[in-house]
Design a protein around this motif. Structure first.
Motif, PDB file in Angstrom:
ATOM      1  N   THR A   1      -4.691 -18.757  -1.401  1.00 28.44           N
ATOM      2  CA  THR A   1      -3.476 -18.021  -1.069  1.00 28.44           C
ATOM      3  C   THR A   1      -3.156 -17.083  -2.228  1.00 28.44           C
ATOM      4  N   TRP A   2      -2.732 -15.863  -1.904  1.00 26.08           N
ATOM      5  CA  TRP A   2      -2.277 -14.912  -2.912  1.00 26.08           C
ATOM      6  C   TRP A   2      -1.101 -14.131  -2.340  1.00 26.08           C
ATOM      7  N   ASN A   3      -0.326 -13.486  -3.214  1.00 27.74           N
ATOM      8  CA  ASN A   3       0.845 -12.728  -2.795  1.00 27.74           C
ATOM      9  C   ASN A   3       0.681 -11.290  -3.292  1.00 27.74           C
ATOM     10  N   PRO A   4       0.057 -10.424  -2.495  1.00 20.71           N
ATOM     11  CA  PRO A   4      -0.286  -9.087  -2.966  1.00 20.71           C
ATOM     12  C   PRO A   4       0.919  -8.148  -3.085  1.00 20.71           C
ATOM     13  N   THR A   5       0.720  -7.121  -3.897  1.00 22.97           N
ATOM     14  CA  THR A   5       1.728  -6.077  -4.076  1.00 22.97           C
ATOM     15  C   THR A   5       1.246  -4.796  -3.415  1.00 22.97           C
ATOM     16  N   LEU A   6       2.141  -4.159  -2.680  1.00 20.28           N
ATOM     17  CA  LEU A   6       1.861  -2.870  -2.052  1.00 20.28           C
ATOM     18  C   LEU A   6       2.653  -1.807  -2.806  1.00 20.28           C
ATOM     19  N   VAL A   7       2.000  -0.681  -3.087  1.00 17.23           N
ATOM     20  CA  VAL A   7       2.636   0.446  -3.773  1.00 17.23           C
ATOM     21  C   VAL A   7       2.493   1.665  -2.875  1.00 17.23           C
TER      22      VAL A   7
ATOM     23  N   ALA B   1       8.826   9.675  -5.530  1.00 22.33           N
ATOM     24  CA  ALA B   1       8.836   8.415  -6.294  1.00 22.33           C
ATOM     25  C   ALA B   1       7.857   7.417  -5.673  1.00 22.33           C
ATOM     26  N   SER B   2       7.724   6.274  -6.313  1.00 21.95           N
ATOM     27  CA  SER B   2       6.908   5.171  -5.796  1.00 21.95           C
ATOM     28  C   SER B   2       7.798   3.997  -5.450  1.00 21.95           C
ATOM     29  N   VAL B   3       7.437   3.298  -4.406  1.00 22.90           N
ATOM     30  CA  VAL B   3       8.110   2.061  -4.014  1.00 22.90           C
ATOM     31  C   VAL B   3       7.045   0.971  -4.001  1.00 22.90           C
ATOM     32  N   SER B   4       7.381  -0.175  -4.585  1.00 24.20           N
ATOM     33  CA  SER B   4       6.411  -1.275  -4.556  1.00 24.20           C
ATOM     34  C   SER B   4       7.136  -2.576  -4.267  1.00 24.20           C
ATOM     35  N   GLY B   5       6.396  -3.498  -3.681  1.00 20.38           N
ATOM     36  CA  GLY B   5       6.956  -4.805  -3.382  1.00 20.38           C
ATOM     37  C   GLY B   5       5.889  -5.770  -2.932  1.00 20.38           C
ATOM     38  N   LEU B   6       6.239  -7.042  -2.981  1.00 20.07           N
ATOM     39  CA  LEU B   6       5.321  -8.094  -2.548  1.00 20.07           C
ATOM     40  C   LEU B   6       5.280  -8.152  -1.025  1.00 20.07           C
ATOM     41  N   LEU B   7       4.072  -8.354  -0.483  1.00 22.42           N
ATOM     42  CA  LEU B   7       3.921  -8.473   0.969  1.00 22.42           C
ATOM     43  C   LEU B   7       4.239  -9.864   1.478  1.00 22.42           C
ATOM     44  N   GLY B   8       4.106 -10.864   0.628  1.00 21.07           N
ATOM     45  CA  GLY B   8       4.255 -12.255   1.050  1.00 21.07           C
ATOM     46  C   GLY B   8       2.892 -12.924   1.042  1.00 21.07           C
TER      47      GLY B   8
END
Length: 179
Positions: free
Chosen positions: A152-158, A57-64
């Protein structure tokens, strides 16, 4: 009395001629230095937990929030922030305990805040633009304008979990840098 008045009038004319037309003038070139208040820096969250997933599966979330602060007071304050990831490992890091960085993708999304003049450009504006970060990728950039600025940005990691991955808490390092 006439002599005194005549002498005073002659002296007044002589003074106005001397003061009105200098015989010789010289210029002084004045310089000053405007110092920058700081340099070019990037700040990132110390840690991030993007959640849970199962093998295959894939897991994704914001890094901050990631922030580039440019205090170089430059006439051309261009910069590029890049991002790269290590492998994610658990236990002893054997093949079943490693999620290779080829399985790690990133998308910056739009800026959440900016200040200053110029153009701020996300490296990957949306989820469809995500990139594998096993090599350095542009996360965000700024061109044009002048003076101090920030973004400033809030990136997503997958993270795509390979089918043969064993259970465990996996840790990897995502490194942002700016030039």
């Amino acid at each position: 009395m006439r002599k005194k008045l005549l002498v005073a009038a002659v002296a007044g004319v002589a003074a106005s001629v001397v003061l009105g037309a200098p015989a010789h003038a010289e210029d002084t070139i004045v310089t000053l230095t405007v110092d920058a208040t700081g340099g070019l820096s990037i700040t990132v969250p110390a840690t991030a937990n993007i959640g849970h997933g199962i093998e295959g599966a894939s897991v994704s979330g914001l890094l901050g929030p990631v922030t580039v602060l440019d205090q170089r007071s430059s006439l051309t304050p261009n910069w590029t922030a890049s991002v790269i990831s290590t492998d994610f490992v658990t236990g002893g890091g054997s093949s079943g305990e490693t999620i290779p960085n080829i399985n790690v993708s990133y998308w910056s999304g739009p800026a959440t805040a900016t200040s200053g003049t110029g153009t701020f450009t996300p490296g990957q504006p949306g989820p469809g633009d995500q990139q594998i970060i096993n090599v350095p990728r542009t996360a965000f950039s700024k061109t044009g304008g002048s003076g101090n600025n920030f973004a400033t940005w809030n990136p997503t990691l997958v993270v795509n979990i390979p089918p043969s991955t064993v259970q465990g808490t996996y840790r990897g390092t995502v490194t942002h840098s700016v030039l």
